[in-house]
Design a protein around this motif. Sequence first.
Motif, mmCIF file in Angstrom:
data_model
loop_
_atom_site.group_PDB
_atom_site.id
_atom_site.type_symbol
_atom_site.label_atom_id
_atom_site.label_comp_id
_atom_site.label_asym_id
_atom_site.label_seq_id
_atom_site.Cartn_x
_atom_site.Cartn_y
_atom_site.Cartn_z
ATOM 1 N N PHE A 37 0.839 -1.203 0.000
ATOM 2 C CA PHE A 37 0.000 0.000 0.000
ATOM 3 C C PHE A 37 0.875 1.254 0.000
ATOM 4 O O PHE A 37 2.020 1.217 0.435
ATOM 5 N N ASP A 38 0.279 2.383 -0.496
ATOM 6 C CA ASP A 38 1.012 3.652 -0.513
ATOM 7 C C ASP A 38 0.590 4.540 0.659
ATOM 8 O O ASP A 38 1.325 5.414 1.086
ATOM 9 N N GLN A 39 -0.626 4.323 1.113
ATOM 10 C CA GLN A 39 -1.167 5.189 2.170
ATOM 11 C C GLN A 39 -1.927 4.298 3.150
ATOM 12 O O GLN A 39 -2.644 3.371 2.714
ATOM 13 N N ILE A 40 -1.785 4.579 4.444
ATOM 14 C CA ILE A 40 -2.456 3.713 5.429
ATOM 15 C C ILE A 40 -3.953 3.964 5.429
ATOM 16 O O ILE A 40 -4.746 3.033 5.341
ATOM 17 N N CYS A 41 -4.345 5.228 5.557
ATOM 18 C CA CYS A 41 -5.780 5.506 5.621
ATOM 19 C C CYS A 41 -6.095 6.802 4.896
ATOM 20 O O CYS A 41 -5.486 7.833 5.168
ATOM 21 N N ASP A 42 -7.039 6.709 3.981
ATOM 22 C CA ASP A 42 -7.532 7.914 3.327
ATOM 23 C C ASP A 42 -8.872 8.260 3.967
ATOM 24 O O ASP A 42 -9.875 7.606 3.726
ATOM 25 N N ALA A 43 -8.853 9.284 4.825
ATOM 26 C CA ALA A 43 -10.076 9.695 5.517
ATOM 27 C C ALA A 43 -10.494 11.079 5.011
ATOM 28 O O ALA A 43 -11.089 11.866 5.736
ATOM 29 N N SER A 44 -10.168 11.373 3.752
ATOM 30 C CA SER A 44 -10.412 12.722 3.235
ATOM 31 C C SER A 44 -11.897 12.987 2.938
ATOM 32 O O SER A 44 -12.279 14.106 2.672
ATOM 33 N N ARG A 45 -12.693 11.923 2.967
ATOM 34 C CA ARG A 45 -14.116 12.108 2.678
ATOM 35 C C ARG A 45 -14.926 11.528 3.846
ATOM 36 O O ARG A 45 -15.585 10.495 3.726
ATOM 37 N N PRO A 46 -14.848 12.174 5.029
ATOM 38 C CA PRO A 46 -15.511 11.585 6.186
ATOM 39 C C PRO A 46 -17.030 11.496 5.978
ATOM 40 O O PRO A 46 -17.579 12.351 5.291
ATOM 41 N N PRO A 47 -17.697 10.500 6.525
ATOM 42 C CA PRO A 47 -17.159 9.501 7.451
ATOM 43 C C PRO A 47 -16.594 8.257 6.758
ATOM 44 O O PRO A 47 -16.339 7.263 7.417
ATOM 45 N N PHE A 48 -16.386 8.330 5.440
ATOM 46 C CA PHE A 48 -15.861 7.148 4.741
ATOM 47 C C PHE A 48 -14.355 7.049 4.976
ATOM 48 O O PHE A 48 -13.672 8.056 5.052
ATOM 49 N N THR A 448 -20.293 5.784 21.305
ATOM 50 C CA THR A 448 -20.024 6.203 19.927
ATOM 51 C C THR A 448 -18.545 6.018 19.601
ATOM 52 O O THR A 448 -17.711 5.855 20.490
ATOM 53 N N ILE A 449 -18.261 6.033 18.303
ATOM 54 C CA ILE A 449 -16.873 5.914 17.841
ATOM 55 C C ILE A 449 -16.588 7.112 16.943
ATOM 56 O O ILE A 449 -17.324 7.351 15.972
ATOM 57 N N ALA A 450 -15.552 7.876 17.281
ATOM 58 C CA ALA A 450 -15.171 8.991 16.421
ATOM 59 C C ALA A 450 -14.422 8.431 15.212
ATOM 60 O O ALA A 450 -13.630 7.496 15.346
ATOM 61 N N GLY A 451 -14.677 8.997 14.035
ATOM 62 C CA GLY A 451 -14.074 8.495 12.810
ATOM 63 C C GLY A 451 -12.605 8.832 12.720
ATOM 64 O O GLY A 451 -12.115 9.683 13.453
ATOM 65 N N PRO A 452 -11.883 8.194 11.809
ATOM 66 C CA PRO A 452 -12.342 7.095 10.974
ATOM 67 C C PRO A 452 -12.462 5.794 11.764
ATOM 68 O O PRO A 452 -11.700 5.578 12.712
ATOM 69 N N LEU A 453 -13.443 4.952 11.366
ATOM 70 C CA LEU A 453 -13.539 3.635 11.991
ATOM 71 C C LEU A 453 -12.266 2.866 11.658
ATOM 72 O O LEU A 453 -11.696 3.033 10.580
ATOM 73 N N PRO A 454 -11.798 2.027 12.570
ATOM 74 C CA PRO A 454 -10.564 1.277 12.291
ATOM 75 C C PRO A 454 -10.736 0.270 11.154
ATOM 76 O O PRO A 454 -11.865 0.018 10.718
ATOM 77 N N PRO A 455 -9.643 -0.318 10.684
ATOM 78 C CA PRO A 455 -9.741 -1.302 9.613
ATOM 79 C C PRO A 455 -10.690 -2.435 10.001
ATOM 80 O O PRO A 455 -10.813 -2.761 11.174
ATOM 81 N N GLY A 456 -11.339 -3.021 9.001
ATOM 82 C CA GLY A 456 -12.219 -4.173 9.252
ATOM 83 C C GLY A 456 -13.659 -3.782 9.464
ATOM 84 O O GLY A 456 -14.560 -4.598 9.317
#
Length: 635
Positions: A37-48, A448-456
């Motif tokens: 992978f090049d990036q661990i997490c792309d959270a640029s379009r929350p909540p996705f 509640t869970i603040a974003g981003p949700l973890p992997p899985g």
Amino acid sequence: MNSPIDATWRAFHQRSLDDPDGFWAEQARLVDWERDFDQICDASRPPFARWFVGGRINLCHNAVDRHAARRPDDAALIWVSTEVGQERVYSFAALKDEVEAMAAMLREGGVGVGDRVLIYMPMIPEAAFAMLACARIGAVHSVVFGGFASQALADRIDDAEPVMIVSADAGSRGGKVVPYKPLLDEAIRIASHQPSRVLMVDRGLSAFQPVQGRDLDYAALRARLLGTRVDCEWLPSDAISYTLYTSGTTGKPKGVQRDVGGYAVALAASMKHIYEGRAGETFFSTSDIGWVVGHSYIVYGPLIAGMATLMHEGTPVLPDAGIWWRLVERFKVTVMFSAPTAARVLKKHDIEHLKRHDLSSLRTLFLAGEPLDEPTARWIADALGKPIIDNYWQTETGWPILTLARGVAPAEAKFGSPGVPMYGYRIELLDERTGEVLTEPNQKGLLTIAGPLPPGCMQTVWRDDERFVRTYWSGVPGRQVYSTFDWALRDEDGYYFILGRSDDVINVAGHRLGSREIEECIAGHPAVAEVAVVGVADALKGQVATAFAVLKDPAGAATPEAALRLEGEILRRVDQLLGAVARPSRVRFVTLLPKTRSGKLLRRAIQAVCEHRDPGDLITLDDPSALQQIRDLVG
Ligand code: AMP
């Protein structure tokens, strides 16, 4: 500060929140990538959130092929049916062959990357082959629990629009054959979407007529295709691995959609840190492939970790209450996963059934899916002499939100608490009305869970991003946080306690059912004008569903005999359309349902009355006699 939470764990957990990239990059090394992978997490379009962007991976490679290459003869799938008296053990090499044969069948049936395959099967090895075969060729599986009947199945067929369905003639429960094929045929008849192929595993339990031109015979295809090589299709990390339907507030079940890469990493990490399962050992989850536990911890999790997974078709008490423990002894199970209801069932039997077996291989029993009451936890802990670890999570998250990660550091369990927030989860308890974060101990709030949700965790609702945002991320004013729909509190030591659902989900023996889905089914009965279904506390199953129906013509239930007859008819309707799993324990007849002046059904007040609790503030109640009728009925 003197805390029962170990400092090593605190540091581990804190790092997952402070340096998620570093933390998850390390976890990602537990699985194989075809392209990094090049990036661990792309959270640029929350909540996705997109995890491990740019990486290419395959779940089947990680669960099967990589172990088949190194340890081909080690056991991978152990199947025991105490229903039909059969057993089979597949090594990793044999499992790979079976999965490839099934993958070849799917391909021949026209299934390609991204196409859906609906799996409606009992607990037989072919169900696991089908799931892994989908993963292998990049198809999206959608497993529907075998306890669901034709209407529930048809709704899911219409939403998933599968190219192919994989099914079997029948399952067996408590020694009784449960035919699947008639329910499936009826579901396809009433569904708008028509699958082009149905792959049928014929167990010889219940004769059926194949539909010409549509139904395929698994045994015949296997005879021809076993030995065919079907390579793993390398997929972008955020490709869809599967959808799994779950109930919520509306009558329409939601397709929880999961990715490939994030899921693989999350499961591998959980097997190490939470379950402490090691390659070469045996994992035994007593769930069903139709539920999320079956996906994560019967099929993918243990296999990804290189463990053998024990798949049991049967109940915990047949031929007697020692069956699971005989299996633990015989197959040297090290990690076991079950549900509190199963423990409560066992509690009704002689404790010697558990004590008389050599359980020395077993390290830990994990229980999940519903609240674990203290007497049950103590009883099973005493009976087994092993640690009992509660897990709190949801179909949506795919792996535990709250538990104890004893693979990271020693941790003390507290009765009644599933434990502490897992790595990667930013848990907040919120005041639902104001959105304020509750920081003091022992305050009840929305978990509640603040974003981003973890992997899985779920990527979205299948084909409905808008519903994903509206349902899960829009409930709290002024904040975009993921709602679990559970109430909870945190004590002085940081342990959480789950206090029940904030929505209309009913949890029967760990099975999640929606009030609305059952209500819609009952309201379809010609005699019924309207109905309310609520979950009522039950000593064995945690909750049972109870229905209160208003009849179009009250004379229909004027005598006890007529009421009983009608109740029977309605219950049969639920059995036939939704499945016995959704059947209410009772249908009671009333002339009025408790509603607010604006017409909103007060399910929570009905539930309180059924449980002999104070229904609380009833200022909005339109007509108090409605609640009184229910009070009179339940006594
Ligand atoms: P499901 O999606 O079927 O796994 O159901 C998830 C729901 O079951 C949660 O939102 C909780 O309401 C309940 N649940 C699951 N595990 C636990 C647990 N360990 N303790 C209390 N409630 C639980």
